[in-house]
Motif scaffolding. Structure first.
Motif, PDB file in Angstrom:
ATOM      1  N   ALA A 263       0.951  -1.155  -0.113  1.00 18.54           N
ATOM      2  CA  ALA A 263       0.121   0.133   0.027  1.00 18.54           C
ATOM      3  C   ALA A 263       0.890   1.297   0.118  1.00 18.54           C
ATOM      4  O   ALA A 263       1.131   1.904   1.119  1.00 18.54           O
ATOM      5  N   GLN A 264       1.517   1.578  -1.124  1.00 15.49           N
ATOM      6  CA  GLN A 264       2.454   2.727  -1.321  1.00 15.49           C
ATOM      7  C   GLN A 264       1.640   3.974  -1.495  1.00 15.49           C
ATOM      8  O   GLN A 264       0.651   4.205  -2.266  1.00 15.49           O
ATOM      9  N   VAL A 265       1.982   4.924  -0.440  1.00 16.04           N
ATOM     10  CA  VAL A 265       1.234   6.351  -0.416  1.00 16.04           C
ATOM     11  C   VAL A 265       2.197   7.035  -1.649  1.00 16.04           C
ATOM     12  O   VAL A 265       3.173   7.206  -1.297  1.00 16.04           O
ATOM     13  N   ILE A 399      25.631  -9.847   9.743  1.00 21.39           N
ATOM     14  CA  ILE A 399      26.452  -8.977   9.617  1.00 21.39           C
ATOM     15  C   ILE A 399      26.117  -7.606   9.260  1.00 21.39           C
ATOM     16  O   ILE A 399      25.457  -7.681   8.390  1.00 21.39           O
ATOM     17  N   VAL A 400      26.517  -6.460  10.056  1.00 23.32           N
ATOM     18  CA  VAL A 400      26.014  -5.136   9.558  1.00 23.32           C
ATOM     19  C   VAL A 400      27.257  -4.493   9.631  1.00 23.32           C
ATOM     20  O   VAL A 400      28.318  -4.278  10.546  1.00 23.32           O
ATOM     21  N   ALA A 401      27.560  -3.285   8.705  1.00 25.80           N
ATOM     22  CA  ALA A 401      28.736  -2.670   8.524  1.00 25.80           C
ATOM     23  C   ALA A 401      28.148  -1.350   7.863  1.00 25.80           C
ATOM     24  O   ALA A 401      27.431  -1.603   6.727  1.00 25.80           O
ATOM     25  N   PHE A 463      13.304  -1.895   0.091  1.00 19.18           N
ATOM     26  CA  PHE A 463      12.315  -2.292   0.895  1.00 19.18           C
ATOM     27  C   PHE A 463      11.662  -1.168   1.949  1.00 19.18           C
ATOM     28  O   PHE A 463      10.579  -1.573   2.426  1.00 19.18           O
ATOM     29  N   GLY A 464      12.476  -0.341   2.388  1.00 22.78           N
ATOM     30  CA  GLY A 464      12.026   0.421   3.749  1.00 22.78           C
ATOM     31  C   GLY A 464      11.682   1.898   3.102  1.00 22.78           C
ATOM     32  O   GLY A 464      11.126   2.727   3.834  1.00 22.78           O
ATOM     33  N   GLY A 465      12.267   2.039   1.788  1.00 20.93           N
ATOM     34  CA  GLY A 465      11.823   3.384   1.329  1.00 20.93           C
ATOM     35  C   GLY A 465      12.714   4.512   1.590  1.00 20.93           C
ATOM     36  O   GLY A 465      12.453   5.874   1.500  1.00 20.93           O
ATOM     37  N   THR A 504      14.326   9.251  18.763  1.00 19.32           N
ATOM     38  CA  THR A 504      15.771   8.833  18.560  1.00 19.32           C
ATOM     39  C   THR A 504      15.233   7.620  17.851  1.00 19.32           C
ATOM     40  O   THR A 504      14.109   6.797  17.779  1.00 19.32           O
ATOM     41  N   CYS A 505      16.274   6.786  17.063  1.00 21.06           N
ATOM     42  CA  CYS A 505      16.534   5.625  16.604  1.00 21.06           C
ATOM     43  C   CYS A 505      16.141   4.486  17.582  1.00 21.06           C
ATOM     44  O   CYS A 505      16.247   4.744  18.669  1.00 21.06           O
ATOM     45  N   GLY A 506      16.049   3.027  17.249  1.00 21.83           N
ATOM     46  CA  GLY A 506      15.608   1.940  18.089  1.00 21.83           C
ATOM     47  C   GLY A 506      14.359   1.841  18.259  1.00 21.83           C
ATOM     48  O   GLY A 506      13.395   2.736  17.848  1.00 21.83           O
TER      49      GLY A 506
HETATM   50  C1  LIG Z   1      20.458  -2.968  10.474  1.00 28.07           C
HETATM   51  C2  LIG Z   1      19.614  -2.235  11.498  1.00 28.07           C
HETATM   52  C3  LIG Z   1      19.781  -3.006  12.886  1.00 28.07           C
HETATM   53  C4  LIG Z   1      19.047  -2.526  13.790  1.00 28.07           C
HETATM   54  N1  LIG Z   1      19.072  -3.217  15.191  1.00 28.07           N
HETATM   55  C5  LIG Z   1      18.311  -2.459  16.222  1.00 28.07           C
HETATM   56  C6  LIG Z   1      18.569  -3.304  17.338  1.00 28.07           C
HETATM   57  O1  LIG Z   1      19.089  -4.254  17.607  1.00 28.07           O
HETATM   58  N2  LIG Z   1      17.667  -2.650  18.412  1.00 28.07           N
HETATM   59  C7  LIG Z   1      16.698  -1.666  18.296  1.00 28.07           C
HETATM   60  O2  LIG Z   1      16.034  -1.102  19.198  1.00 28.07           O
HETATM   61  N3  LIG Z   1      16.841  -0.811  17.138  1.00 28.07           N
HETATM   62  C8  LIG Z   1      17.532  -1.176  15.943  1.00 28.07           C
HETATM   63  N4  LIG Z   1      17.639  -0.780  14.649  1.00 28.07           N
HETATM   64  C9  LIG Z   1      16.672   0.572  14.828  1.00 28.07           C
HETATM   65  C10 LIG Z   1      15.432   0.194  14.714  1.00 28.07           C
HETATM   66  O3  LIG Z   1      14.975  -0.839  13.824  1.00 28.07           O
HETATM   67  C11 LIG Z   1      14.575   1.629  13.940  1.00 28.07           C
HETATM   68  O4  LIG Z   1      14.918   2.624  14.673  1.00 28.07           O
HETATM   69  C12 LIG Z   1      12.991   1.565  14.185  1.00 28.07           C
HETATM   70  O5  LIG Z   1      12.540   0.141  13.805  1.00 28.07           O
HETATM   71  C13 LIG Z   1      12.517   2.285  13.168  1.00 28.07           C
HETATM   72  O6  LIG Z   1      11.153   2.580  13.445  1.00 28.07           O
HETATM   73  P1  LIG Z   1      10.129   3.567  12.507  1.00 28.07           P
HETATM   74  O7  LIG Z   1       8.709   3.027  13.016  1.00 28.07           O
HETATM   75  O8  LIG Z   1      10.632   4.798  12.770  1.00 28.07           O
HETATM   76  O9  LIG Z   1      10.743   3.195  10.979  1.00 28.07           O
HETATM   77  P2  LIG Z   1      10.435   1.950  10.113  1.00 28.07           P
HETATM   78  O10 LIG Z   1      10.670   0.679  10.728  1.00 28.07           O
HETATM   79  O11 LIG Z   1      11.424   2.058   9.092  1.00 28.07           O
HETATM   80  O12 LIG Z   1       9.072   2.033   9.456  1.00 28.07           O
HETATM   81  C14 LIG Z   1       8.643   3.101   8.454  1.00 28.07           C
HETATM   82  C15 LIG Z   1       7.795   2.276   7.393  1.00 28.07           C
HETATM   83  O13 LIG Z   1       7.225   3.189   6.555  1.00 28.07           O
HETATM   84  C16 LIG Z   1       7.389   2.587   5.288  1.00 28.07           C
HETATM   85  N5  LIG Z   1       7.055   3.508   4.400  1.00 28.07           N
HETATM   86  C17 LIG Z   1       8.039   4.574   3.691  1.00 28.07           C
HETATM   87  N6  LIG Z   1       7.419   5.315   2.606  1.00 28.07           N
HETATM   88  C18 LIG Z   1       6.083   4.853   2.691  1.00 28.07           C
HETATM   89  C19 LIG Z   1       5.098   5.257   1.760  1.00 28.07           C
HETATM   90  N7  LIG Z   1       5.271   5.981   0.715  1.00 28.07           N
HETATM   91  N8  LIG Z   1       3.778   4.342   1.705  1.00 28.07           N
HETATM   92  C20 LIG Z   1       3.615   3.457   2.783  1.00 28.07           C
HETATM   93  N9  LIG Z   1       4.746   2.965   3.409  1.00 28.07           N
HETATM   94  C21 LIG Z   1       5.918   3.790   3.414  1.00 28.07           C
HETATM   95  C22 LIG Z   1       8.499   1.971   5.081  1.00 28.07           C
HETATM   96  O14 LIG Z   1       8.301   0.778   4.317  1.00 28.07           O
HETATM   97  C23 LIG Z   1       8.590   1.355   6.536  1.00 28.07           C
HETATM   98  O15 LIG Z   1       7.979   0.153   6.692  1.00 28.07           O
HETATM   99  C24 LIG Z   1      18.213  -1.518  13.556  1.00 28.07           C
HETATM  100  C25 LIG Z   1      18.023  -0.865  12.484  1.00 28.07           C
HETATM  101  C26 LIG Z   1      18.633  -1.366  11.364  1.00 28.07           C
HETATM  102  C27 LIG Z   1      18.691  -0.996  10.093  1.00 28.07           C
END
Ligand SMILES: Cc1cc2nc3c(=O)[nH]c(=O)nc-3n(C[C@H](O)[C@H](O)[C@H](O)COP(=O)(O)OP(=O)(O)OC[C@H]3O[C@@H](n4cnc5c(N)ncnc54)[C@H](O)[C@@H]3O)c2cc1C
Length: 537
Positions: A263-265, A399-401, A463-465, A504-506
């Motif tokens: 469901a892409q906006v 693995i992440v880098a 995948f995440g946009g 913040t992230c997480g």
């Molecule tokens: C490799 C990696 C490892 C991590 N490890 C950890 C960890 O161990 N512990 C921890 O706490 N955090 C970790 N994090 C961070 C954590 O996962 C994120 O900070 C958090 O999940 C972000 O949530 P969010 O809701 O802000 O964004 P997101 O989870 O990114 O959600 C945003 C969503 O919006 C959707 N979207 C974007 N544009 C559109 C559109 N136009 N229409 C419809 N949908 C759209 C995307 O597809 C996505 O699903 C990690 C992140 C990464 C990348």
């Protein structure tokens, strides 16, 4: 290669939409789902729109070739006792989300030739540091006091995000007292006033990858939040990270809401400077005067809102004050033996070339062949007591880098899986370098790997946009943390923000952002009884 099958959420079709919704949420990450679940409990009918084939954002998992990997969750802190975070997770999942503790040594740091670790428990963390740095006891205790100070500041930081202009002005003396300027300085400067020992600073910052900026660039407040978050150990969601979204979605459905995938906006619709709904990629329009974007501020203001609206509301200018976080490579590894048989730990490995993290990042950005500034290795199947039930006789490693998006930009318009031989060869070479770090630390794995695949910043974009494949949304610089506009309420009526960019992230950061967004929308008075219910469980 078999396709991924682990999918949650309901496939979007215009015919499946309800007649009307009280709120639309763009993105089904932790921020979006938390806002949606809280609003649902308050009687809203909420429609979550997710562009990916599965819900959960960075908490989703995927399966391939009989293995299952998480893409953005390796460990979560603060859930081993009845903390605020744990209570919120319990509430959102109706107690269905369970947590498995990692080893007491939850993080292991390989810094050049030296080995250090972080141990679960405040006392244990301290004593372990003192054991590793016997001459630095005072500095370590002063550091722990600073962490407490940062912890005490967090409620004020959250409050600042929700208060309107006048209450914020009235409360500014209190907020300034609770949020001293030291918290908004860069981490390295703060730590170097405590100690000259560069190894100690490196160990204290050994989790810098958890927020994506090395110590000379990161904000001390965010550094402190991360360290405090894991102080009592790391935990893993039993059943895999996809269980997080899977256990929250029923709450949204309970009041007639839904979480749609595919469901892409395409656009947030605005008339007379007010939000009126969204237009989907298929052209279908969904009317709603409350739209919450969890898709990141870059996407929201640069892609989804009409350019003139974003510019007039000042967001074009404001976006210049922030920058995207680093992008990353992921390696997803499958082995045909169990974690026990292979001797895989429930500990994360952080591998650094030396103790100057900032210099290592700068070298790598300049030169692809320079050593990776950090290599992070996680052992999800070892952490998950339920893994073998789902995938008997196997194990997984991730693995992440970091890797600059610009290295991959030339292939940005190509389709996933069909980016050509040059791209495949480039990412394979990077993947092999990362695999050599794994074999270096765990030589018993040589010859045991059955399958692995490499993701690049373009995978994150696909995948995440995230436009530049950013790992954590906006970079957590001191400038970002001082921005007043990074809050749920936007200056466009009807448009709200949530997710990692406004706090913040997480996973927990995004979850708390969801709570702040809901509070901003319904007001503190309406939110209080619900919060009381959540925190009295
Ligand atoms: C490799 C990696 C490892 C991590 N490890 C950890 C960890 O161990 N512990 C921890 O706490 N955090 C970790 N994090 C961070 C954590 O996962 C994120 O900070 C958090 O999940 C972000 O949530 P969010 O809701 O802000 O964004 P997101 O989870 O990114 O959600 C945003 C969503 O919006 C959707 N979207 C974007 N544009 C559109 C559109 N136009 N229409 C419809 N949908 C759209 C995307 O597809 C996505 O699903 C990690 C992140 C990464 C990348």
């Amino acid at each position: 290669m078999t396709p991924s099958t682990l999918r949650i959420g309901r496939r979007y079709r215009p015919t499946r939409l309800a007649d009307s919704y009280d709120a639309i949420v763009i993105g089904s990450g932790m921020g979006g789902l938390t806002s949606a679940a809280l609003l649902s409990d308050l009687g809203f009918r909420v429609c979550v729109l997710e562009q990916h084939y599965t819900a959960g954002g960075y908490t989703h998992s995927y399966e391939r070739n009989g293995y299952e990997w998480d893409v953005g969750v390796h460990y979560i802190g603060d859930v081993g006792a009845k903390t605020r975070s744990r209570q919120m997770f319990d509430y959102l999942s109706d107690g269905k989300l369970e947590w498995a503790p990692m080893d007491a040594e939850y993080d292991r740091f390989y810094i050049g030739e030296k080995l250090f670790s972080a141990k679960a428990g405040k006392r244990e963390y301290r004593d372990n540091l003192v054991r590793q740095f016997p001459g630095e006891e005072q500095a370590i205790d002063r550091y722990l006091k600073l962490l407490d100070r940062a912890g005490a500041a967090l409620p004020a930081y959250g409050m600042k995000q929700v208060l309107g202009f006048w209450p914020r002005l009235l409360m500014s003396p209190y907020l300034s007292f609770k949020l001293p300027s030291v918290l908004f300085r860069n981490t390295y400067d703060v730590l170097s006033e405590l100690t000259d020992d560069q190894d100690l600073i490196a160990v204290l910052c050994g989790q810098w990858g958890d927020m994506g900026l090395p110590p000379k660039r990161s904000t001390f407040l965010v550094h402190a939040m991360i360290v405090r978050h894991y102080l009592y150990g790391g935990y893993y969601p039993i059943g895999g990270s996809w269980r997080i979204a899977d256990s929250i979605i029923p709450k949204i459905q309970a009041t007639g809401g839904e979480v749609f995938t595919y469901a892409q906006v395409e656009r947030i619709d605005v008339e007379n400077a007010t939000v009126t709904g969204v237009t989907m990629k298929d052209g279908h329009r969904i009317a709603c005067n409350c739209v919450i974007s969890s898709a990141g501020v870059g996407n929201t203001f640069q892609k989804l809102l009409p350019g003139d609206v974003a510019a007039q509301a000042g967001y074009e200018r404001r976006l210049k004050t922030v920058e995207p976080s680093y992008a990353h490579l992921g390696v997803y590894i499958g082995l045909k033996s169990t974690a026990d048989e292979l001797g895989l730990p429930k500990t994360n490995f952080w591998i650094y070339p030396d103790n100057d993290y900032d210099a290592a990042v700068a070298r790598f950005v300049e030169d692809k062949d320079a050593p990776f500034p950090v290599v992070y290795i996680s052992f999800p199947s070892a952490k998950d007591p339920d893994y073998l039930r789902r995938h008997p006789g196997t194990a997984t490693i991730e693995i992440v880098a970091p890797a600059p998006y610009q290295w991959f930009e030339q292939w940005r318009d190509e389709t996933w899986g069909k980016r050509g031989d040059d791209y495949d060869a480039f990412k394979e070479a990077l993947g092999e370098r990362l695999m050599s770090h794994l074999y270096d630390k765990l030589p018993q794995l040589r010859g045991k790997v059955d399958y692995y695949e490499v993701s690049t910043p373009l995978s994150t974009n696909w995948f995440g946009g995230y436009q530049q494949g950013e790992l954590y949304g906006l970079a957590h610089t001191p400038e970002r943390m001082k921005q007043k506009w990074l809050r749920p309420r936007t200056s466009i009526p009807g448009l709200w923000l949530t997710g990692q960019d406004i706090l913040t992230c997480g996973v927990t950061g995004a979850m708390m952002a969801g709570m702040l967004t809901t509070t901003s929308i319904v007001g503190i008075r309406r939110m209080m009884p619900l919060l009381k219910r959540i925190y009295s469980q």
